[in-house]
Each structure stands twice: as C-alpha cells, then as structure tokens.
Design an enzyme around this catalytic site. Structure first.
Site, short mmCIF file in Angstrom:
data_model
loop_
_atom_site.label_atom_id
_atom_site.label_comp_id
_atom_site.label_asym_id
_atom_site.label_seq_id
_atom_site.Cartn_x
_atom_site.Cartn_y
_atom_site.Cartn_z
N LEU A 5 18.52 -14.92 -39.45
CA LEU A 5 19.32 -14.26 -38.42
C LEU A 5 18.49 -14.19 -37.16
O LEU A 5 17.30 -13.86 -37.20
CB LEU A 5 19.70 -12.84 -38.84
N ASP A 6 19.08 -14.51 -36.04
CA ASP A 6 18.43 -14.41 -34.75
C ASP A 6 17.83 -13.02 -34.59
O ASP A 6 18.44 -12.03 -35.01
CB ASP A 6 19.49 -14.66 -33.66
N PRO A 7 16.62 -12.90 -33.99
CA PRO A 7 16.04 -11.56 -33.80
C PRO A 7 16.95 -10.60 -33.03
O PRO A 7 16.89 -9.39 -33.25
CB PRO A 7 14.76 -11.84 -32.99
#
Length: 164
Positions: A37-39
């Site tokens: 998941l994207d930060p």
C-alpha cells in the site's frame, strides 16, 4: 504463531513499516504482507505470520476494493494529491459527464502502471525509479474493473469520491 492478522494501515506508514512493528510485537521472524500500500494510503493490510507466509504469492491475485477522492483542475508530478503541483486550471465537469466517462473504465481494460507505483520492473519498484527522476518503459496490464461508482461529486469544488 501462524495465521493472518488484518491491520488498518495508517497514512505515513509503509507496508514494510507495518511488518516491522508486527515482528517486534510478536517476536516472530516469519512475517510478510499481501500487497504494498502506498505510504499515503490508508486501508486494510493483511499480514501473514509463520506458515501463512507461504500463501503470500497467491493472495494478491484476489479482488481488491478502493475508495478514492479526486479533484479536477490539478496536475501533479506523481499523479496524486501528494505530488508537486505542475499545473492548476479551472475545471467545469458535471456529474453526468463523469458518469458517462466511467462506463469506459468498467469491465476488462488495459492499464499502464504509473511511475509512482509498487510494480516491479527489472527487480526495482517503479516508485524507486520515479524518486530518482527516471522514467522506465512500462507495459500495459489487463485488469478487470468489476464495479466503478461515483459516490459523490461537488461541482463547485470539482471534487468527489469513487468506489472501485
């Protein structure tokens, strides 16, 4: 300990950060996650422990669900709200126009991964190349969009929410 823990990943944590915290809390070495998941993204991150880590390669093949906020009239270098704004101009899109356009994205489509994504090319994540200011050749991928719904849209702010 063997099994799956569902963790609500908060903004500013990477998926690896979550794994590191779980390792520390459980004292277990065999810990993995089922998809990056994207930060900046929040959401559910399944974390695998012990023998469950063997399922890591088959789990990402399952369907996923996203809720995304958007706003027209802004272009950024990362194609998301966290990037540097490259251009800003007035937009005048209607909810009806959005609904008509969404039809083109339902079903099986070709999708070119953006440079700021976790897709690997040559053993390196695309976002790593992007952070170095490099752009590499990417191949479109065939994906299926089972559902794409406009949940809300405010014509005065040109912003809304999609359920994908």
């Amino acid at each position: 300990m063997n099994g799956v823990i569902l963790i609500r990943k908060e903004k500013d944590f990477t998926s690896f950060d979550v794994v590191a915290v779980v390792r520390k809390l459980t004292g277990q070495k065999k810990v993995g996650h089922t998809g990056t998941l994207d930060p900046n993204a929040t959401g559910v991150l399944p974390v695998l422990l012990g023998t469950a880590t063997k399922a890591q390669d088959i789990i990402p093949c399952h369907d996923k669900k996203y809720r995304a906020d958007f706003r027209f009239g802004i272009a950024t270098d990362t194609l998301d709200i966290w990037g540097e704004v490259l251009e800003q101009k007035p937009a005048n899109v209607t909810a009806d126009e959005i609904e008509k356009t969404l039809r083109c994205f339902r079903g099986e489509i070709e999708q070119l991964p953006p440079m700021y994504s976790a897709v690997s090319v040559g053993g390196k994540r695309l976002y790593q190349y992007a952070r170095e200011g490099k752009e590499v050749e990417r191949r479109p991928r065939r994906v299926t969009i089972y559902s794409l719904e406009l949940l809300s849209f405010d014509e005065s702010t040109q912003s809304g929410t999609l359920d994908i």
